[in-house]
Design an enzyme around this catalytic site. Structure first.
Site, PDB file in Angstrom:
ATOM      1  N   HIS A 269       1.032  -1.165   0.133  1.00  0.00           N
ATOM      2  CA  HIS A 269       0.167  -0.006   0.095  1.00  0.00           C
ATOM      3  C   HIS A 269       0.944   1.457  -0.074  1.00  0.00           C
ATOM      4  O   HIS A 269       0.884   2.137  -0.438  1.00  0.00           O
ATOM      5  CB  HIS A 269      -1.035  -0.129   0.959  1.00  0.00           C
ATOM      6  N   GLU A 270       1.843   1.599   0.898  1.00  0.00           N
ATOM      7  CA  GLU A 270       2.085   2.117   1.093  1.00  0.00           C
ATOM      8  C   GLU A 270       3.687   2.951  -0.262  1.00  0.00           C
ATOM      9  O   GLU A 270       4.115   3.867  -0.283  1.00  0.00           O
ATOM     10  CB  GLU A 270       2.992   2.225   2.401  1.00  0.00           C
TER      11      GLU A 270
END
Ligand code: ZN
Length: 503
Positions: A269-270
């Site tokens: 995600h990041e």
């Protein structure tokens, strides 16, 4: 899209970009102080950090509201009449300058300090699992955000907050997009609950040592294209990504030894956010165009890598041998065996760990609650009970304690009201963009299955990252996918997974 060619820029445009570089550098200093607060800072330093952040925020506000800057901007707007590059530059600068000039300097400083104290109080409250320890700071922040919003737009104050994160969006527009989505997702969740289909999630249980998760996570980040020479990965209670500068993009993660999902999907995600930051147009550096188009677009990048890539069979064809190298006891031998486990639909209490189907129901709850807090129809003291009621209504569950309920997100603690809807915008845009990438790039799945991420990253760089803030988020999605943002691609993505698992 034509670059803002700073060598061809006239003296007034050069003056604007020079002033802007300083404003952006100060924003970078604020981010660095916040990054440090969330990763490294001793808890005892909370009060000095609040003062430091207020001082830098005050300086940035001063620069942004400077009369010379306003005069330079006005001159650039005249120059921009027949030049689209100059027009985009002036439009984005005008957005920020107008917002800043409506907010009194004292309020800007108070807000920065309150945000920093809010995070410290939230961390203390999380440590003790007691909302009461966060209550006063939250009430104070809410009051300051109300003042800020009223200064920005006395008629539609909440919209003024939304507009900061998602230019051009209003609560009324979001209702039109979100309401049918919420209904469709609630129906889907009910259908899954009453179906006979069950997924054996035994593979999720086990021991996944954190240092091994970290090694694997770093390797994945590198393979998908993150440049560690221009960024870093650290641990924090609430994962985030900060584009301190184009050459300094930092993202964080958190891991659980008993479950590999928060760590692995947190990294994916990041890193999606981080790739966006590293792909912003360097040729426009120092100008307001070298920024992401919106937070919804940002979230589309993180969710695309997390869900559409990271949970796919193709990705696991590539990952599984590396995964089993680190975790030899992992029982799944084939990517097809992992896939069902990663698509379980199961109402849960924590948004960041929610599956793709129930995730947007968490967002819907926060969107409703924060508007009620904002317009005063909900008191801060009533928030934990209202939170529990929303969870019961949407997901059929009630928080077991404050940490799994009202204290789970850091957003309100840092003054981020009007931010949550960008998560759902991001989910919808991720599905729409990925569907377009698949039809534009031949054999995308086969590339992913052998660990070739360049074709997908190249498509995203070209269509999204290198556009910076040139287009509005609505225009950007339309241009990249040939259609306005809608929920069809997303519903077909979660619907297909549900049908295949639950019949
Ligand atoms: Zn995100």
């Amino acid at each position: 899209v034509r670059a803002v060619d700073t060598t061809r820029a006239n003296p007034r445009q050069r003056q604007l970009i020079a002033a802007w570089s300083e404003v952006r550098a100060l924003a970078g200093v604020e981010m660095l102080l916040s990054w440090d607060q969330e990763t490294m800072m001793p808890t005892g330093a909370a009060e000095s950090r609040a003062l430091q952040l207020a001082a830098v925020a005050g300086l940035r506000h001063e620069r942004l509201t400077d009369d010379t800057l306003l005069a330079t901007l006005a001159a650039c707007e005249v120059d921009a009449l027949d030049d689209p590059a100059a027009a985009a530059l002036a439009r984005e600068a005008r957005r920020s300058v107008d917002r800043a000039r409506k907010i009194p300097a004292e309020l800007a400083r108070s807000l920065a300090a309150a945000r920093s104290r809010g995070v410290a109080a939230w961390q203390r409250a999380r440590g003790a699992n007691r909302f009461a320890l966060f209550r006063d700071e939250l009430a104070h922040l809410l009051e300051l955000k109300r003042q800020e919003a009223a200064a920005l737009d006395p008629v539609q104050p909440y919209d003024a907050l939304l507009d900061e994160y998602e230019p051009g969006t209003t609560a009324a527009n979001l209702e039109i997009l979100f309401e049918p989505l919420e209904r469709a997702l609630s129906d889907l969740v009910r259908a899954v609950a009453s179906s006979a289909g069950r997924v054996d999630s035994a593979a999720l249980r086990g021991t996944f040592p954190v240092d091994r998760q970290r090694a694997l996570g770093r390797r994945i980040a590198e393979c998908v294209g993150f440049d560690f020479e221009r960024g870093r990965l650290d641990a924090s209670a609430h994962p985030f990504c900060m584009g301190i500068a184009s050459s300094d993009v930092r993202f964080t993660w958190r891991a659980e030894e008993a479950d590999f999902r928060p760590g692995l999907f947190g990294i994916l995600h990041e890193v999606g956010h981080a790739l966006y930051e590293q792909g912003l147009p360097v040729e426009w550096l120092g100008s307001p165009l070298a920024e992401a188009a919106s937070l919804g677009m940002h979230e589309s990048q993180s969710r695309l890598w997390e869900n559409h890539v990271g949970r796919s069979v193709e990705f696991w064809r590539w990952l599984l041998p590396l995964f089993r190298e680190q975790f030899p006891d992992f029982p799944c031998r084939r990517a097809e065996d992992v896939w069902p486990v990663l698509h379980v639909v199961e109402p849960s209490l924590v948004r960041v760990d929610a599956d793709a189907t129930t995730y947007n129901l968490h967002v819907a709850a926060r969107f409703r609650l924060e508007r009620a807090l904002f317009d005063g129809s909900l008191e801060v003291d009533e928030l934990p009970a209202a939170w529990a009621a929303e969870m019961r209504r949407l997901l059929g569950l009630e928080p077991t304690d404050d940490n799994h309920g009202v204290l789970q997100d850091i957003h309100w603690a840092t003054g981020l009201f009007g931010y949550f809807p960008t998560y759902t915008i991001g989910n919808l845009a991720a599905a729409q963009l990925f569907a377009s990438a698949c039809s534009d790039v031949g054999g995308l799945g086969e590339h992913i299955a052998v660990g070739e991420f360049e074709p997908l990253l190249g498509w995203l760089r070209e269509r999204i990252h290198r556009r910076g803030a040139w287009l509005s988020p609505a225009e950007l999605v339309h241009e990249a996918t040939g259609a306005p943002l809608g929920s069809a691609a997303f519903l077909s993505y979660v619907g297909e997974a549900c049908r295949s698992l639950y019949g």
